[in-house]
Design a protein around this motif. Structure first.
Motif, PDB file in Angstrom:
ATOM      1  N   PHE A   1       0.845  -1.194   0.000  1.00 21.58           N
ATOM      2  CA  PHE A   1       0.000   0.000   0.000  1.00 21.58           C
ATOM      3  C   PHE A   1       0.877   1.239   0.000  1.00 21.58           C
ATOM      4  O   PHE A   1       2.049   1.199   0.364  1.00 21.58           O
ATOM      5  CB  PHE A   1      -0.990   0.005   1.173  1.00 21.58           C
TER       6      PHE A   1
ATOM      7  N   CYS B   1      -3.550 -15.003   8.375  1.00 22.19           N
ATOM      8  CA  CYS B   1      -3.355 -13.562   8.618  1.00 22.19           C
ATOM      9  C   CYS B   1      -2.205 -13.305   9.589  1.00 22.19           C
ATOM     10  O   CYS B   1      -2.211 -12.300  10.303  1.00 22.19           O
ATOM     11  CB  CYS B   1      -4.633 -12.917   9.130  1.00 22.19           C
TER      12      CYS B   1
ATOM     13  N   ARG C   1      -7.272 -11.252  -0.082  1.00 22.68           N
ATOM     14  CA  ARG C   1      -7.786 -10.195   0.792  1.00 22.68           C
ATOM     15  C   ARG C   1      -7.234 -10.303   2.212  1.00 22.68           C
ATOM     16  O   ARG C   1      -7.370  -9.357   2.998  1.00 22.68           O
ATOM     17  CB  ARG C   1      -9.310 -10.267   0.845  1.00 22.68           C
TER      18      ARG C   1
ATOM     19  N   GLU D   1      -4.627  -7.768   2.617  1.00 20.95           N
ATOM     20  CA  GLU D   1      -5.273  -6.456   2.562  1.00 20.95           C
ATOM     21  C   GLU D   1      -5.981  -6.148   3.876  1.00 20.95           C
ATOM     22  O   GLU D   1      -6.106  -4.981   4.260  1.00 20.95           O
ATOM     23  CB  GLU D   1      -6.266  -6.422   1.400  1.00 20.95           C
ATOM     24  N   ARG D   2      -6.432  -7.180   4.549  1.00 18.47           N
ATOM     25  CA  ARG D   2      -7.058  -6.978   5.859  1.00 18.47           C
ATOM     26  C   ARG D   2      -6.038  -6.447   6.865  1.00 18.47           C
ATOM     27  O   ARG D   2      -6.350  -5.590   7.691  1.00 18.47           O
ATOM     28  CB  ARG D   2      -7.655  -8.303   6.339  1.00 18.47           C
TER      29      ARG D   2
ATOM     30  N   PHE E   1      -3.488  -4.558   6.104  1.00 20.99           N
ATOM     31  CA  PHE E   1      -3.291  -3.153   5.765  1.00 20.99           C
ATOM     32  C   PHE E   1      -4.415  -2.287   6.320  1.00 20.99           C
ATOM     33  O   PHE E   1      -4.186  -1.169   6.783  1.00 20.99           O
ATOM     34  CB  PHE E   1      -3.212  -2.999   4.245  1.00 20.99           C
ATOM     35  N   ALA E   2      -5.636  -2.789   6.266  1.00 21.01           N
ATOM     36  CA  ALA E   2      -6.766  -2.023   6.810  1.00 21.01           C
ATOM     37  C   ALA E   2      -6.610  -1.828   8.312  1.00 21.01           C
ATOM     38  O   ALA E   2      -6.903  -0.750   8.843  1.00 21.01           O
ATOM     39  CB  ALA E   2      -8.080  -2.740   6.498  1.00 21.01           C
ATOM     40  N   TRP E   3      -6.133  -2.850   9.013  1.00 21.92           N
ATOM     41  CA  TRP E   3      -5.908  -2.719  10.453  1.00 21.92           C
ATOM     42  C   TRP E   3      -4.771  -1.728  10.733  1.00 21.92           C
ATOM     43  O   TRP E   3      -4.862  -0.919  11.657  1.00 21.92           O
ATOM     44  CB  TRP E   3      -5.567  -4.075  11.055  1.00 21.92           C
TER      45      TRP E   3
ATOM     46  N   GLN F   1      -3.830   0.798   8.960  1.00 21.03           N
ATOM     47  CA  GLN F   1      -4.192   2.172   8.633  1.00 21.03           C
ATOM     48  C   GLN F   1      -5.146   2.784   9.638  1.00 21.03           C
ATOM     49  O   GLN F   1      -5.516   3.956   9.502  1.00 21.03           O
ATOM     50  CB  GLN F   1      -4.783   2.220   7.226  1.00 21.03           C
ATOM     51  N   HIS F   2      -5.537   2.026  10.660  1.00 16.92           N
ATOM     52  CA  HIS F   2      -6.244   2.634  11.786  1.00 16.92           C
ATOM     53  C   HIS F   2      -5.302   3.515  12.602  1.00 16.92           C
ATOM     54  O   HIS F   2      -5.767   4.398  13.328  1.00 16.92           O
ATOM     55  CB  HIS F   2      -6.850   1.551  12.675  1.00 16.92           C
TER      56      HIS F   2
ATOM     57  N   VAL G   1      -0.620   6.173   7.912  1.00  8.86           N
ATOM     58  CA  VAL G   1      -1.314   6.551   6.683  1.00  8.86           C
ATOM     59  C   VAL G   1      -0.482   7.558   5.891  1.00  8.86           C
ATOM     60  O   VAL G   1      -0.381   7.481   4.663  1.00  8.86           O
ATOM     61  CB  VAL G   1      -2.697   7.127   7.009  1.00  8.86           C
TER      62      VAL G   1
END
Length: 249
Positions: A95, A125, A207, A210-211, A213-215, A217-218, A223
């Motif tokens: 990302f 994961c 995914r 990608e999960r 990365f979503a965690w 970016q919290h 970011v």
């Protein structure tokens, strides 16, 4: 397990004048506040935390001596020993983190200048490796260096990625040097098909990285990159991954 890897707290010498050193727990809490909020070091609340210069100095020392990476590796190895590691397949992706300052490992792209964060996770994961580099080079050129910094010794048998990893030379190098089979979707316009359609179905599970990365970016500090030194940005990445492993596993 983590406590022996953390630096010992500094004690005030009786024969040396000066301030009493800040508690280690308060210093760590101050670093975590910066990670979560993404604020400047000077905006660290002085009522609740030690002076921001002291917190920043300790953060740089822990990055320099590899404390964050050592803790992250210890957690990953412990999870692997408890049968949480999936040796059959891993997933790779990256990302983009925009950079607001000129620094090393910052490259120009269509999205602007920034840093590329590339990571590999297994089917459960579990983070296997993570790295940061300039956003200009292709991800195929960054994958080898990222695998060299892996947290566990073993690599999955299959490594699954998107079209950015579709390169014949990369396929051959990973198979010959590491015994890893790379599975990536074909780029548009490719004349020679090198992937089996049945194995390409594994891409549907991509995914999972990608999960992660979503965690990550919290944490607002991840970011957007504000650090001039890439080592400090990577230290925040390691710290964010430590929190993810502690919370999830």
């Amino acid at each position: 397990m983590i406590e022996p890897l953390l630096p010992a707290p500094r004690l005030k010498r009786e024969d040396w004048p000066g301030r009493t050193p800040a508690p280690s727990q308060a210093l760590r809490d101050g670093i975590l506040w910066i990670l979560r909020t993404g604020a400047r070091w000077s905006e660290l609340p002085q009522v609740k935390y030690p002076p921001y210069k002291a917190v920043h100095r300790w953060f740089q020392e822990w990055v320099k001596d590899g404390t964050f990476r050592a803790v992250l590796r210890a957690l990953a190895v412990d999870l692997k020993e408890r049968a949480s590691f999936d040796p059959e397949e891993g997933f790779v992706d990256a990302f983009f983190a925009s950079a607001k300052k000129g620094a090393l490992c910052v490259g120009k792209t269509k999205q602007g200048k920034g840093t590329k964060v590339i990571a590999v996770a297994d089917g459960a994961c579990l983070l296997l490796t993570i790295g940061a580099a300039s956003a200009s080079p292709y991800e195929t050129k960054l994958l080898k260096a990222t695998l060299d910094e892996r947290l566990v010794d073993e690599l999955p048998e299959r490594l699954i990625g998107d079209k950015a990893y579709d390169a014949d030379k990369l396929d051959e190098r990973l198979w010959q040097e590491r015994g890893v089979k790379l599975i990536a979707s074909h780029r548009r316009g490719r004349k020679t098909r090198t992937q089996d359609g049945r194995e390409l179905r594994r891409y549907r599970r991509c995914r999972k990285v990608e999960r992660i990365f979503a965690w990550l970016q919290h944490f607002r500090r991840l970011v957007t990159r504000y650090e001039v030194k890439v080592e400090n940005f990577l230290g925040f990445l390691h710290l964010g991954c430590i929190l993810l492993l502690l919370r999830r596993f």
